[in-house]
Motif scaffolding. Sequence first.
Motif, short mmCIF file in Angstrom:
data_model
loop_
_atom_site.label_atom_id
_atom_site.label_comp_id
_atom_site.label_asym_id
_atom_site.label_seq_id
_atom_site.Cartn_x
_atom_site.Cartn_y
_atom_site.Cartn_z
N TYR A 48 0.71 -1.28 -0.05
CA TYR A 48 0.10 0.03 -0.07
C TYR A 48 1.06 1.16 -0.22
CZ TYR A 48 -3.75 -3.26 1.60
OH TYR A 48 -4.59 -4.14 1.52
N TRP A 50 0.72 5.19 1.00
CA TRP A 50 -0.18 6.04 1.75
C TRP A 50 0.46 7.26 1.46
CZ3 TRP A 50 -4.49 4.25 4.14
CH2 TRP A 50 -4.34 2.88 4.24
N TRP A 63 -6.04 -0.55 6.75
CA TRP A 63 -5.94 -1.09 5.54
C TRP A 63 -7.28 -0.67 4.63
CZ3 TRP A 63 -1.40 -2.22 5.18
CH2 TRP A 63 -0.72 -2.77 6.22
N SER A 68 -5.69 5.00 -0.91
CA SER A 68 -4.28 4.47 -1.23
C SER A 68 -4.17 3.82 -2.58
CB SER A 68 -3.81 3.48 0.10
OG SER A 68 -4.62 2.32 -0.08
N VAL A 70 -2.52 0.49 -4.45
CA VAL A 70 -2.07 -0.69 -4.09
C VAL A 70 -1.33 -1.37 -5.01
CG1 VAL A 70 -3.06 -2.91 -3.28
CG2 VAL A 70 -4.20 -0.74 -2.76
#
Length: 164
Positions: A48, A50, A63, A68, A70
């Motif tokens: 991920y 962020w 999560w 975010s 991925v």
Amino acid sequence: MYSLEDEHVARLFQPDPVSVYGPTTTSTALSNSRTRYAVAERYANRVYIWDIESSAGVEDDFWAEPNSTVFEGYGEVDVQAIAWRHDDAVVASLSEDFKLRFWDPNTGQQYAETTLPPDASTNQIVWSADGSEILYVTMDAELESVPVSGLSVPPPSTPTPAGQ
């Protein structure tokens, strides 16, 4: 500049830092601009990305952050190491099957993939200062490198000299 003591990063990981960096996390990396954070999650086999500023307040369900980026496509293997290139335009990841992947941190698109030899340690990777290769250590504690030229990875931007 952010650090683990900085309020933004601390707030990102509170109130339960174990759920972020603990049994479900295999690797983390702060971008060179100190604005984004990469986290590899065990068992889901993902990375991920962020945005630190916009992720403030996600402490209830780290999560589940919908904004975010991925990286997926690892199959059943865990990601062991993550590294940002100096210009933050490419992230490299190394999984326990020795596959070195290169990603666009903004879109999650995989640029390229190559396989390291089986004597590579999958614990850490680092970009060279000019972004032309990935460095890693073998099980015999020797430093080795993988040239990025020839792979479908965008070339790095020229670093700005210090003080300019």
